[in-house]
Design a protein around this motif. Structure first.
Motif, PDB file in Angstrom:
ATOM      1  N   ASP A 291       4.483   3.060  11.817  1.00 36.28           N
ATOM      2  CA  ASP A 291       3.923   2.107  12.768  1.00 36.28           C
ATOM      3  C   ASP A 291       3.506   2.874  14.013  1.00 36.28           C
ATOM      4  N   PHE A 292       2.364   2.469  14.566  1.00 35.16           N
ATOM      5  CA  PHE A 292       1.682   3.283  15.567  1.00 35.16           C
ATOM      6  C   PHE A 292       1.600   2.519  16.882  1.00 35.16           C
ATOM      7  N   TYR A 293       2.268   3.032  17.909  1.00 34.88           N
ATOM      8  CA  TYR A 293       2.349   2.346  19.196  1.00 34.88           C
ATOM      9  C   TYR A 293       1.671   3.203  20.263  1.00 34.88           C
ATOM     10  N   VAL A 294       0.745   2.599  20.980  1.00 36.73           N
ATOM     11  CA  VAL A 294      -0.040   3.359  21.953  1.00 36.73           C
ATOM     12  C   VAL A 294       0.277   2.885  23.373  1.00 36.73           C
TER      13      VAL A 294
ATOM     14  N   ASP B 114       7.474  -5.690  10.249  1.00 40.19           N
ATOM     15  CA  ASP B 114       8.087  -5.691   8.924  1.00 40.19           C
ATOM     16  C   ASP B 114       7.932  -4.291   8.346  1.00 40.19           C
ATOM     17  N   ILE B 115       8.833  -3.921   7.492  1.00 41.04           N
ATOM     18  CA  ILE B 115       8.760  -2.591   6.878  1.00 41.04           C
ATOM     19  C   ILE B 115       8.551  -2.793   5.387  1.00 41.04           C
TER      20      ILE B 115
ATOM     21  N   ARG C 148      -1.024  -5.569  11.820  1.00 44.74           N
ATOM     22  CA  ARG C 148      -0.159  -4.402  11.609  1.00 44.74           C
ATOM     23  C   ARG C 148      -0.844  -3.150  12.137  1.00 44.74           C
ATOM     24  N   ARG C 149      -0.066  -2.294  12.786  1.00 44.44           N
ATOM     25  CA  ARG C 149      -0.643  -1.063  13.336  1.00 44.44           C
ATOM     26  C   ARG C 149      -0.160   0.123  12.532  1.00 44.44           C
ATOM     27  N   ARG C 150      -0.668   0.219  11.318  1.00 46.09           N
ATOM     28  CA  ARG C 150      -0.324   1.377  10.485  1.00 46.09           C
ATOM     29  C   ARG C 150      -1.413   1.556   9.434  1.00 46.09           C
ATOM     30  N   LEU C 151      -1.448   2.739   8.854  1.00 44.50           N
ATOM     31  CA  LEU C 151      -2.512   3.047   7.893  1.00 44.50           C
ATOM     32  C   LEU C 151      -2.126   2.660   6.473  1.00 44.50           C
ATOM     33  N   SER C 152      -0.842   2.552   6.192  1.00 47.22           N
ATOM     34  CA  SER C 152      -0.387   2.137   4.862  1.00 47.22           C
ATOM     35  C   SER C 152      -0.989   2.973   3.740  1.00 47.22           C
ATOM     36  N   GLY C 153      -1.089   4.270   3.968  1.00 46.96           N
ATOM     37  CA  GLY C 153      -1.555   5.160   2.909  1.00 46.96           C
ATOM     38  C   GLY C 153      -3.059   5.214   2.727  1.00 46.96           C
TER      39      GLY C 153
ATOM     40  N   ARG D  12       9.749  11.647   6.595  1.00 51.14           N
ATOM     41  CA  ARG D  12       8.834  10.536   6.835  1.00 51.14           C
ATOM     42  C   ARG D  12       9.025   9.991   8.245  1.00 51.14           C
ATOM     43  N   VAL D  13       7.907   9.700   8.928  1.00 48.39           N
ATOM     44  CA  VAL D  13       7.960   9.187  10.303  1.00 48.39           C
ATOM     45  C   VAL D  13       7.913   7.663  10.275  1.00 48.39           C
ATOM     46  N   ASP D  14       8.808   7.022  11.039  1.00 50.60           N
ATOM     47  CA  ASP D  14       8.840   5.557  11.080  1.00 50.60           C
ATOM     48  C   ASP D  14       7.960   4.978  12.183  1.00 50.60           C
ATOM     49  N   LEU D  15       7.978   5.633  13.319  1.00 50.12           N
ATOM     50  CA  LEU D  15       7.284   5.110  14.502  1.00 50.12           C
ATOM     51  C   LEU D  15       6.614   6.275  15.207  1.00 50.12           C
ATOM     52  N   ILE D  16       5.330   6.139  15.473  1.00 52.00           N
ATOM     53  CA  ILE D  16       4.605   7.142  16.266  1.00 52.00           C
ATOM     54  C   ILE D  16       4.277   6.509  17.611  1.00 52.00           C
TER      55      ILE D  16
END
Lengths: 214, 214
Positions: free
Chosen positions: B182-185, B209-210, A167-172, B157-161
């Protein structure tokens, strides 16, 4: 090689690892203990000064009881396991909630074990909104340097975050300390930890420029 | 296809793009305007409800004057360009500092242009510590829902960066709104924007997944 001072660890994928082996989800947490000790020792060798493990969050405690019991036990076991090493341990999380394991209360002030050395932080029943709650009604002096005023103020800025499980997120995870952190994601699940994961993350980090927002 | 409500855009790599073409660094910012308009139109078509562009930060203003002049001008031009479209514009940043361009003061309250529709936020002379400064001495009611109490409280709130230019970090981008993003580079530099970047990011997001931390 430029070594990060502080590494954040998001050990995700325990449940998916268990399911892939035909086990029930909660069986995955125990399998994350040994990787944690291995990673700690690699950090020690590499000269990392501070490590923060993402244990569980207040949000996570809304999961089925069989899972919350399992991940809470894994966190308790992990802290006890590392208290046998040379480390300076600190547990950070909302102790006012009944989801905070009382076995870890003695660790909520930083304590040196063995010869000390590496600072090891565990986030246990952590919530980012809880963490920032200390800013309300803050009445002292200089309003900048927000990190110093958080409940997690004994945890310093994070240089590198490594997340297992794809997963590519910090999740808090420590939003203030992580604002300038470089974020490295490993597709393997946490129980499948290999030393190469850590070395690859360090090699990648060494190639990043560090600007701290400048 | 599951479409994000709110996309954060970190349009990085303007200076590297210019250097790679033998131009001086500050020449790269102008080349980021056209991509911004293209991306806005793609978001509009895709049904994205909110977009936040990372303009510049208070930290960025410590760079050489020739650069700060250039990126400030590019931000002013970008806001003016989008004010000719159907959009609801808002500029968020520290207006008390002299680095905030006075041309953008009229945009610091959300305003509808054309038929409105997509909310478009620009962070201009933004600083995450500045943003959280409103929590100090906050005296009203419920202490949770921190986002509602920030200076950036009109940004959701941001869903996708999506970040261009290959760096895998948030660099202080809306820490509270981004905790579950979720972080997309994208390795290409921002001035090399292609519609495929956007479509690839949406496809990738659709596979995530969210959990919102659950």
């Amino acid at each position: 090689m430029r070594i990060p001072n502080h590494i954040g660890i998001i050990p995700d994928g325990n449940r998916r690892w268990a399911e892939a082996r035909g086990m029930s989800k909660e069986k995955g947490y125990d399998a994350g203990l040994e990787p944690g000790l291995k990673l700690f020792k690699l950090c020690q060798e590499a000269g990392i000064k501070e490590i923060t493990f993402y244990g569980f969050t207040a949000d996570n405690t809304k999961r089925p009881a069989v899972q919350t019991v399992a991940f809470t036990k894994a966190c308790i076991d992990a802290v006890k396991m590392l208290s046998k090493e040379d480390a300076e341990l600190l547990v950070v999380g909302n102790t006012a909630s009944k989801m905070f394991p009382k076995e870890l209360l003695p660790f909520t002030k930083r304590k040196t074990f063995g010869n000390g050395g590496v600072k090891v932080n565990f986030l246990v029943n952590y919530g980012w909104e809880w963490d920032f709650g200390s800013l309300f009604n803050y009445d002292g002096g200089n309003k900048s340097s927000i990190i110093k005023k958080l409940k997690s103020n004994d945890i310093s800025r994070v240089d590198l975050i490594i997340r297992w499980g794809g997963r590519r997120r910090l999740s808090g995870f420590l939003p203030a300390q992580s604002v300038y952190a470089d974020f490295y994601v490993i597709d393997d699940m946490w129980p499948d930890f290999k030393p190469e994961h850590f070395y690859d993350a360090l090699k990648w980090y060494d190639m990043q420029d560090i600007t701290l927002g400048g």
